[in-house]
Design a protein around this motif. Sequence first.
Motif, short mmCIF file in Angstrom:
data_model
loop_
_atom_site.label_atom_id
_atom_site.label_comp_id
_atom_site.label_asym_id
_atom_site.label_seq_id
_atom_site.Cartn_x
_atom_site.Cartn_y
_atom_site.Cartn_z
N VAL A 202 0.81 -1.23 0.00
CA VAL A 202 0.00 0.00 0.00
C VAL A 202 0.84 1.27 0.00
CG1 VAL A 202 -1.81 -1.22 1.26
CG2 VAL A 202 -0.23 0.25 2.52
N LYS A 203 2.16 1.12 0.05
CA LYS A 203 3.03 2.30 0.05
C LYS A 203 2.75 3.15 -1.19
CE LYS A 203 6.90 0.70 2.83
NZ LYS A 203 8.31 0.22 2.84
N ASP A 204 2.78 4.44 -1.02
CA ASP A 204 2.55 5.43 -2.08
C ASP A 204 1.09 5.49 -2.53
OD1 ASP A 204 5.67 4.38 -3.51
OD2 ASP A 204 5.31 6.02 -2.11
N ARG A 205 0.22 4.68 -1.93
CA ARG A 205 -1.21 4.75 -2.27
C ARG A 205 -2.05 5.13 -1.05
NH1 ARG A 205 -3.98 0.35 -3.79
NH2 ARG A 205 -2.64 -1.11 -2.65
N PHE A 206 -1.65 4.65 0.14
CA PHE A 206 -2.41 4.89 1.35
C PHE A 206 -1.64 5.86 2.25
CE2 PHE A 206 -4.85 0.57 1.62
CZ PHE A 206 -5.30 0.76 0.33
N THR A 207 -2.37 6.66 3.00
CA THR A 207 -1.77 7.58 3.97
C THR A 207 -2.52 7.50 5.29
OG1 THR A 207 -1.12 9.12 2.21
CG2 THR A 207 -1.12 9.96 4.45
#
Length: 121
Positions: free
Chosen positions: A63-68
Amino acid sequence: QVQLVESGGGLVQAGGSLRLSCAASGSIFSINTMGWYRQAPGKQRELVAGITRGGTTNYADSVKDRFTISRDDAKNTVYLQMNSLKPEDTAVYYCNANTIVPIPYRRLEVWGQGTLVTVSA
């Protein structure tokens, strides 16, 4: 007693976005790490993202770079902004908080009831 109430799940098309919220309530002295986990059908629950009291974050590679992940300590709330969603993100998402409660003074780990996120192809 401490409760976590999640909201924001639903059905979205691939490429879309959703924002999950999780609010903690009850007799809370402080909240340390908060996080989001997910469990897809037939799979084990996995960590999606976590955030410390100081704001340090960590994410699953998927999910890196998509979720915060973010938190508002004034509201005892943690958020998960999910962008560029994929069908493989479909799961029940659970909120988790490591709290300290005052009476009796102790650490208490709390889970939310889960919110379903479905991403259609």
